[in-house]
Design a protein around this motif. Structure first.
Motif, short mmCIF file in Angstrom:
data_model
loop_
_atom_site.label_atom_id
_atom_site.label_comp_id
_atom_site.label_asym_id
_atom_site.label_seq_id
_atom_site.Cartn_x
_atom_site.Cartn_y
_atom_site.Cartn_z
N VAL A 172 -19.08 -47.63 -91.48
CA VAL A 172 -19.28 -46.19 -91.64
C VAL A 172 -20.26 -45.67 -90.59
O VAL A 172 -20.01 -44.65 -89.92
N ILE A 173 -21.39 -46.38 -90.41
CA ILE A 173 -22.38 -45.96 -89.41
C ILE A 173 -21.77 -45.97 -88.01
O ILE A 173 -21.97 -45.03 -87.23
N ASN A 174 -21.01 -47.00 -87.70
CA ASN A 174 -20.44 -47.10 -86.36
C ASN A 174 -19.39 -46.05 -86.08
O ASN A 174 -19.31 -45.52 -84.96
N VAL A 175 -18.58 -45.74 -87.07
CA VAL A 175 -17.58 -44.68 -86.88
C VAL A 175 -18.27 -43.35 -86.59
O VAL A 175 -17.85 -42.58 -85.71
N ILE A 176 -19.37 -43.07 -87.30
CA ILE A 176 -20.12 -41.83 -87.06
C ILE A 176 -20.71 -41.84 -85.66
O ILE A 176 -20.66 -40.83 -84.93
N ILE A 177 -21.28 -42.97 -85.24
CA ILE A 177 -21.88 -43.07 -83.90
C ILE A 177 -20.84 -42.82 -82.81
O ILE A 177 -21.05 -42.01 -81.89
N VAL A 178 -19.69 -43.49 -82.90
CA VAL A 178 -18.65 -43.35 -81.88
C VAL A 178 -18.08 -41.94 -81.90
O VAL A 178 -17.83 -41.34 -80.84
N TYR A 179 -17.87 -41.40 -83.09
CA TYR A 179 -17.30 -40.04 -83.19
C TYR A 179 -18.19 -39.03 -82.47
O TYR A 179 -17.70 -38.22 -81.67
N PHE A 180 -19.49 -39.07 -82.75
CA PHE A 180 -20.38 -38.08 -82.14
C PHE A 180 -20.63 -38.39 -80.67
O PHE A 180 -20.89 -37.47 -79.88
N ALA A 181 -20.57 -39.67 -80.28
CA ALA A 181 -20.70 -40.00 -78.86
C ALA A 181 -19.53 -39.42 -78.07
O ALA A 181 -19.72 -38.90 -76.95
N MET A 182 -18.34 -39.49 -78.64
CA MET A 182 -17.17 -38.91 -77.98
C MET A 182 -17.21 -37.39 -78.03
O MET A 182 -16.86 -36.70 -77.07
N SER A 183 -17.66 -36.86 -79.17
CA SER A 183 -17.74 -35.41 -79.32
C SER A 183 -18.73 -34.81 -78.32
O SER A 183 -18.51 -33.71 -77.79
N ALA A 184 -19.81 -35.56 -78.04
CA ALA A 184 -20.83 -35.07 -77.09
C ALA A 184 -20.47 -35.34 -75.64
O ALA A 184 -21.18 -34.92 -74.73
N GLY A 185 -19.36 -36.05 -75.41
CA GLY A 185 -18.94 -36.35 -74.05
C GLY A 185 -19.62 -37.57 -73.44
O GLY A 185 -19.45 -37.84 -72.25
N LEU A 186 -20.37 -38.32 -74.24
CA LEU A 186 -21.02 -39.52 -73.73
C LEU A 186 -20.02 -40.65 -73.50
O LEU A 186 -20.21 -41.50 -72.63
#
Length: 248
Positions: A172-186
């Protein structure tokens, strides 16, 4: 002949009837009324987290959560993947964060369902229990290629309350991290290119996103898994060491 005639007649009448509607045919009707809303719902973070939680809960009780959940959500994830691939091939901005590759490469692609490659590394290098070390060594070759049944049934993870929290929490933590990393363009979004789920970590992330950032975020995910699992693995290790010393 009679059932065939009745079946063909009924569906022919359906087809003729839909020609007088705004959709023109039943396929466009299903897409607009059923598929489009489901796809819109399925690409959100909330629905994705619900899917991950369902996968983890099912596996904990010995059921293959990935197959069960995928059988329901694959049509949605594959549709989102196709949209990304079409945009990538046309040189246009990629629209979707959540796709089939997002689910496979950034969850299953970290050692299998539950991202257990981190747990395998901890068992090999940080555990004193002979049993856990042996399980880690046996599971490592398969875990590199994201096959983790040796861990799920060997540790075991199934019906093991000691490790229930990291088993559910880490993905769950990792999905949130990757989702927001992609959403932020990182991290670039997945391009829609099919990458086999057995492709090892880092390589799979780079191939799925066509970038080095995809591999880096997988390494970060691995470290997150190890941090989540460490206290629980050590607790299990202490229990096993005590049991092994009593048996001797």
């Amino acid at each position: 002949l009679i059932p065939a005639v009745i079946t063909l007649t009924v569906f022919l009448l359906f087809r003729i009837g839909f020609m007088f509607t705004p959709w023109g045919n039943v396929h466009d009707f299903i897409y607009e009324i059923v598929q489009a809303p489901l796809v819109s719902l399925g690409k959100g973070l909330g629905a994705t987290l619900c899917a991950i939680l369902a996968i983890q809960f099912l596996w904990f009780f010995g059921l293959h959560g990935q197959i069960i959940v995928n059988s329901v959500l694959d049509p949605i994830w594959n549709t989102l993947t196709l949209e990304n691939l079409t945009a990538f091939q046309a040189g246009q901005p990629i629209p979707n964060i959540v796709t089939k590759q997002f689910i496979e490469i950034f969850t299953v692609g970290i050692g299998g369902s539950g991202m257990t490659l981190g747990a395998v590394i901890l068992m090999i290098f940080f555990c004193k229990s002979k049993q856990l070390k042996q399980i880690g060594r046996l599971a490592a070759p398969a875990g590199i290629f994201n096959v983790n049944e040796p861990v799920i049934f060997g540790m075991p993870i199934v019906l093991n309350p000691t490790i229930f929290i990291p088993w559910v929490l880490a993905p769950v933590i990792n999905v949130i991290i990757v989702y927001f990393a992609m959403s932020a363009g990182l991290v670039p979004l997945t391009t829609g290119i099919t990458v086999p789920w057995t492709t090892p970590i880092v390589i799979s992330g780079m191939l799925a996103t066509n970038s080095w950032q995809g591999g880096v975020i997988q390494i970060i995910e691995l470290l997150v898994v190890m941090v989540c699992w460490f206290p629980f693995i050590k607790s299990l290790d202490r229990t096993n060491v005590k049991m092994e010393s009593e048996e001797e």
